[in-house]
Structures are given as structure tokens and as C-alpha cells.
Design a protein around this motif. Structure first.
Motif, PDB file in Angstrom:
ATOM      1  N   HIS A   4      -3.365  11.317   4.146  1.00 39.35           N
ATOM      2  CA  HIS A   4      -3.596  10.012   3.530  1.00 39.35           C
ATOM      3  C   HIS A   4      -4.612   9.174   4.307  1.00 39.35           C
ATOM      4  O   HIS A   4      -5.189   8.231   3.762  1.00 39.35           O
ATOM      5  N   GLY A   9      -4.702   4.339   2.228  1.00 37.55           N
ATOM      6  CA  GLY A   9      -5.120   4.216   0.851  1.00 37.55           C
ATOM      7  C   GLY A   9      -5.917   2.944   0.608  1.00 37.55           C
ATOM      8  O   GLY A   9      -6.060   2.096   1.493  1.00 37.55           O
ATOM      9  N   PRO A  10      -6.458   2.774  -0.604  1.00 37.18           N
ATOM     10  CA  PRO A  10      -7.209   1.557  -0.926  1.00 37.18           C
ATOM     11  C   PRO A  10      -6.377   0.308  -0.664  1.00 37.18           C
ATOM     12  O   PRO A  10      -5.199   0.250  -1.016  1.00 37.18           O
ATOM     13  N   GLY A  11      -6.991  -0.666  -0.035  1.00 32.39           N
ATOM     14  CA  GLY A  11      -6.293  -1.895   0.316  1.00 32.39           C
ATOM     15  C   GLY A  11      -5.841  -1.946   1.758  1.00 32.39           C
ATOM     16  O   GLY A  11      -5.489  -3.017   2.274  1.00 32.39           O
ATOM     17  N   THR A  12      -5.868  -0.807   2.452  1.00 32.32           N
ATOM     18  CA  THR A  12      -5.372  -0.743   3.826  1.00 32.32           C
ATOM     19  C   THR A  12      -6.153  -1.663   4.763  1.00 32.32           C
ATOM     20  O   THR A  12      -5.564  -2.384   5.577  1.00 32.32           O
ATOM     21  N   THR A  13      -7.471  -1.649   4.663  1.00 35.39           N
ATOM     22  CA  THR A  13      -8.287  -2.463   5.569  1.00 35.39           C
ATOM     23  C   THR A  13      -8.051  -3.944   5.337  1.00 35.39           C
ATOM     24  O   THR A  13      -7.952  -4.731   6.291  1.00 35.39           O
ATOM     25  N   LYS A  38     -11.655   6.489   7.570  1.00 38.83           N
ATOM     26  CA  LYS A  38     -10.886   5.304   7.167  1.00 38.83           C
ATOM     27  C   LYS A  38     -10.415   4.540   8.398  1.00 38.83           C
ATOM     28  O   LYS A  38     -10.460   3.297   8.425  1.00 38.83           O
ATOM     29  N   ILE A  83       0.859  -1.180   0.000  1.00 38.97           N
ATOM     30  CA  ILE A  83       0.000   0.000   0.000  1.00 38.97           C
ATOM     31  C   ILE A  83       0.898   1.234   0.000  1.00 38.97           C
ATOM     32  O   ILE A  83       1.757   1.381   0.876  1.00 38.97           O
TER      33      ILE A  83
END
Length: 452
Positions: free
Chosen positions: A349, A300-304, A354, A295
Motif C-alpha cells: 500500500h 493511499g490517496p489522501g495520506t499526505t 509515496k 484513509i
């Protein structure tokens, strides 16, 4: 040869990768300190703590010297004070907090947790007095930490208390505004709180625990990050295996320390909490582990998804290394205590929204997040309700440790030093939640709570 290799590897983890025992926490029951006379009750509390924990720091330091494994904090957790002070006719429990502080100072521990109330279904008069006493108690003490458990999967969410806690959090901040509102950093609002958590500020000694017990919390984000750095081309399932094996090694070190110190103190060993608890030190960061997985910036996208895999792999590795894994165990994401999170928040970020999504898959919740000091009480309450709902529905522990930094706004920072670190003030969605919050009552338990 294999043993020699293991020793060298452990030494490297300590010297180069920030492996440490984050805390040895002695849990002490105060149920035998109950007395209708407030002053007698306080005296019993002081005597019980100072006698029980008189050798805690000494033995922890001795163990650290013998093994070379740093033991960063020595702490105490006690029976929720609302249960003890409720036996008296006191109308203010801040004096009980001062007694805890004096006892903690006497035995030399860093923190003492348990200025707490458990109110998922409703509050007793003692619970109400304790909650109202929290701001003054935290402003007047150095070592005391407070917590309120206001929801559970079995009981639902006490929205009357949710409404109240927004005001309490804000008042804690206001009374300590000259020190970047640090009072709020020592207060945790829980859903599904556990009885054997060794980590502050939310530790308390549950009534189902022994009279005295030793819990240990280990930490090693830096160790995990270095392990991933050596496997740049690994697939996700291969990374999970690497994390599991690394967590196993970290846990074994904690198991040795915990069982040995407990034996020397003559008390039972409780649980080993394998939590990747970060620090402001460079590289000792959960956020950097996530970025190491691919990541670009934490948040950012993919963090979770990355955090979900990390949390699960840590637990799987730890549970193989000890029969006593408990507490919270997993990955913590406190903003101010994680240099990668600080950087991500500072550069926009990562947002509170989030972070909230990430709490669905991590160990705890919205932790050590600084927000503008003029954030309305009802907004704070609504954020607490959101986080409690995640815990309630997912049958997991969630919590809020929000710091309304009085006199500061987005673009400013709070600085505490040490493990508490520093944090940029993060923006908050200010859509009006007052009607929702002020409805009060209770959010009923979810349907899957019925499991008898």
C-alpha cells in the motif's frame, strides 16, 4: 475534581494508550577535550562524558518511578567528533567511536550520538576521515550513532558528499550483514540538521549549545489515535482541534519530566521535542492515526494531506504547552518502527516514492527503510539527493536512514526487535542515476535562502 480527572486521564494514557517519554538526552560539549595528542584527547572525552552523565540514568529512573511515566531511553549527544578529532593527527577515527561506546556503556545509556560531520559547503580533512571511518565505527560499537549533514537551505547540497554517502551506507550494511545490516540503521544523512535533536540516530550536540543540557523527546501516537476514535463524525478542522488538545496534554507531561530531571542533574533544560515517534506496539502508530482519519490504507490517496494536518496540529498543541519546544517536533514515519507502516509496506500500500512525498510535510524523512542489498551505491546516493532537495527547498529538516539488507531482496524482511522492529524489503526504482550522481560539485542554494 478537575485535578483528579487529569490524573486519571494521564494514568489511562500510560496504561492503555502507550504514552511515554521516549528519551531524555543529555547534550555534552567536547570542545574542551580538544588535544593534539590522540590518546589524551580520547581520555578527555571519556572522562568528560562519564563525569557529566554519571547520574543521568539514575535520575531518569527515579523520575519514572515517582511519576509513573515510562522513560524508554536515556541517551547522550556530543559535539560532532569531526570537530574534536580533527585537532589530532589520527588517520582513522574509529578509535574515537570506541571511546564513545565505552563511555556510554559505563554510564548505562542506550545510545550516544555525535559521531558526526557537518559538510553542507565542503569537507575538512577531519570531516573526510570521519566519514570514511563510519562503517568500521558502527560495526565495532554497540551504542554509537553517526550522522552527516550535507546540505542546507542557506548552503545548497554538497553533491560530492552525496556521491560518497551512497558508498558509505552500503559499506555500513556490508560490515554488519550477519545482523540484518543493522549498521546502516545507526547512520543518518541530513539536510538542515538541528543542534538540539534528542532522537537517535541523528542527535549531536551543536556548538551553539551550553556545556551540558538536557533535552526530552515525548511520544504518544497511541493517545492521539484513541482521541480520534472517540470522534468518528468530526470534520477535519474539528479533528485538528482534538489533536492540538491531545498534544498539549502529552507535552505537559514531558515538560514536567524534563525540567525536574535537569534541575536534579544541575544542568539547564534545553528543549522538548514533541514528536509522534511510533513503536512496533499495536496501535502506537502514525500510520494508524492516518487511517483513523479516513484513509483506507496508509499510503493511499489522501495520506499526505492527512499527515500534513497531523504534523501541524501536533506542533500547534505542543508549542502552547512549553516555551521550549524544539528539536524536530512533529510526526515521524519510520517504516520498521511503526506497525501500521510495516503492514502497509508488507501489503504494497505504500512505496518509497509515496514516503518521499510524505516527507514534504512530516518531521524528518525516509526513515528506517529496508531496501534490496544489491541496490547500487549510486541509486542510494540519488535517493539521498532527492530527500536533501526537499529539505533545502522547503527550509525544513529532512534525512535518510536507508538499510540495504545484504543478501536479501523484495519479499524478505529484516528483524531487529525492540524499538527498531522489523521491515519488509521495499522495491527501489533502479533507473540509472550514475551520471547525475557522479557529476559531483554542488547544487546551489535556492533563491529564498538569501534572507539576511
Amino acid at each position: 475534581m478537575a485535578l483528579y480527572k487529569d490524573i486519571i486521564e494521564t494514568v489511562r494514557m500510560i496504561e492503555k494508550e502507550n504514552l511515554d517519554i521516549r528519551t531524555t538526552t543529555m547534550g555534552i560539549s567536547l570542545l574542551d577535550c580538544i588535544d593534539s595528542d590522540q590518546h589524551k584527547c580520547q581520555t578527555k572525552i571519556y572522562d568528560k562524558i562519564t563525569h557529566s552523565a554519571e547520574h543521568l540514568v539514575e535520575e531518569a529512573d527515579r523520575m519514572a518511578a515517582e511519576t509513573g511515566v515510562p522513560i524508554v531511553n536515556k541517551r547522550i549527544s556530543v559535539t560532532p567528533i569531526a570537530l574534536i578529532a580533527g585537532s589530532t593527527d589520527a588517520s582513522d577515527y574509529a578509535p574515537f567511536a570506541k571511546t564513545l561506546d565505552q563511555a556510554a556503556n559505563e554510564v548505562g545509556v542506550n545510545y550516544i550520538g555525535g559521531f558526526s560531520a557537518l559538510v553542507p559547503k565542503g569537507a575538512t580533512p577531519g570531516d573526510q576521515i570521519l566519514i570514511q571511518s563510519i562503517p568500521e565505527a558502527l560495526a565495532a560499537t554497540e551504542h554509537v550513532c553517526a550522522s552527516v549533514n550535507l546540505g542546507s537551505t542557506k548552503s545548497g547540497i554538497n553533491m560530492d558528499c552525496v556521491r560518497q554517502m551512497g558508498h558509505i551506507v552500503k559499506k555500513c550494511a556490508e560490515l554488519t550483514k550477519d545482523n540484518d545490516s543493522i549498521g546502516a540503521s545507526k547512520l543518518v544523512v541530513f539536510c538542515n540538521a538541528v543542534e538540539d535533536n534528542p532522537f537517535m540516530a541523528g542527535a549531536f550536540h551543536g556548538v551553539g549549545q551550553p556545556d551540558k543540557v538536557l533535552h526530552v523527546g515525548v511520544s504518544g501516537p497511541g493517545v492521539v489515535k484513541v482521541a480520534l476514535e472517540k470522534n468518528q463524525n468530526a470534520t477535519m478542522d474539528e479533528l485538528a482541534e482534538i489533536i492540538k488538545k491531545t498534544a498539549f496534554k502529552i507535552t505537559r507531561a514531558g515538560q514536567l519530566v524534563g525540567t525536574t530531571v535537569a534541575d536534579r542533574l544541575g544542568i539547564p533544560f534545553g528543549i522538548l521535542d514533541l514528536s509522534l515517534a511510533p513503536t512496533p506496539a499495536i496501535g502506537d502508530s502514525v500510520a494508524r492515526i492516518i487511517e483513523e482519519m479516513g484513509i483506507e490504507h496508509c499510503g493511499g490517496p489522501g495520506t499526505t494531506a492527512a499527515l500534513a494536518m497531523l504534523n501541524d496540529a501536533v506542533k500547534k498543541g505542543g508549542i502552547m504547552a512549553s516555551t521550549s519546544v524544539g528539536g524536530l517536533s512533529g510526526a515521524f514515519i519510520p517504516v520498521s518502527e511503526d506497525e501500521g507502516m510495516i503492514d502497509a509496506a508488507r501489503n504494497g500500500h505504500i512505496t518509497i516514492e509515496k514516503l518521499e512525498a510524505m516527507t514534504c510535510v512530516c518531521s524528518v524523512g525516509l526513515d528506517m527503510i529496508a531496501i534490496p542489498g544489491d541496490t547500487p551505491d549510486d541509486t542510494i546516493s540519488a535517493i539521498i539527493a532527492d530527500e536533501a532537495a526537499i529539505g533545502m527547498v522547503n527550509n525544513k529538516t529532512t534525512a535518510c536512514r536507508l538499510i540495504p539488507a545484504i543478501g536479501k531482496t523484495v519479499g524478505d524482511e529484516v528483524t531487529y526487535g525492540g524499538l527498531f522492529g522489523s521491515a519488509p524489503i521495499m522495491p527501489v526504482n533502479l533507473s540509472d542515476a550514475s551520471v547525475f550522481v557522479n557529476r559531483g560539485g554542488k547544487i546551489p542554494a535556492p533563491i529564498h535562502s538569501f534572507k539576511n
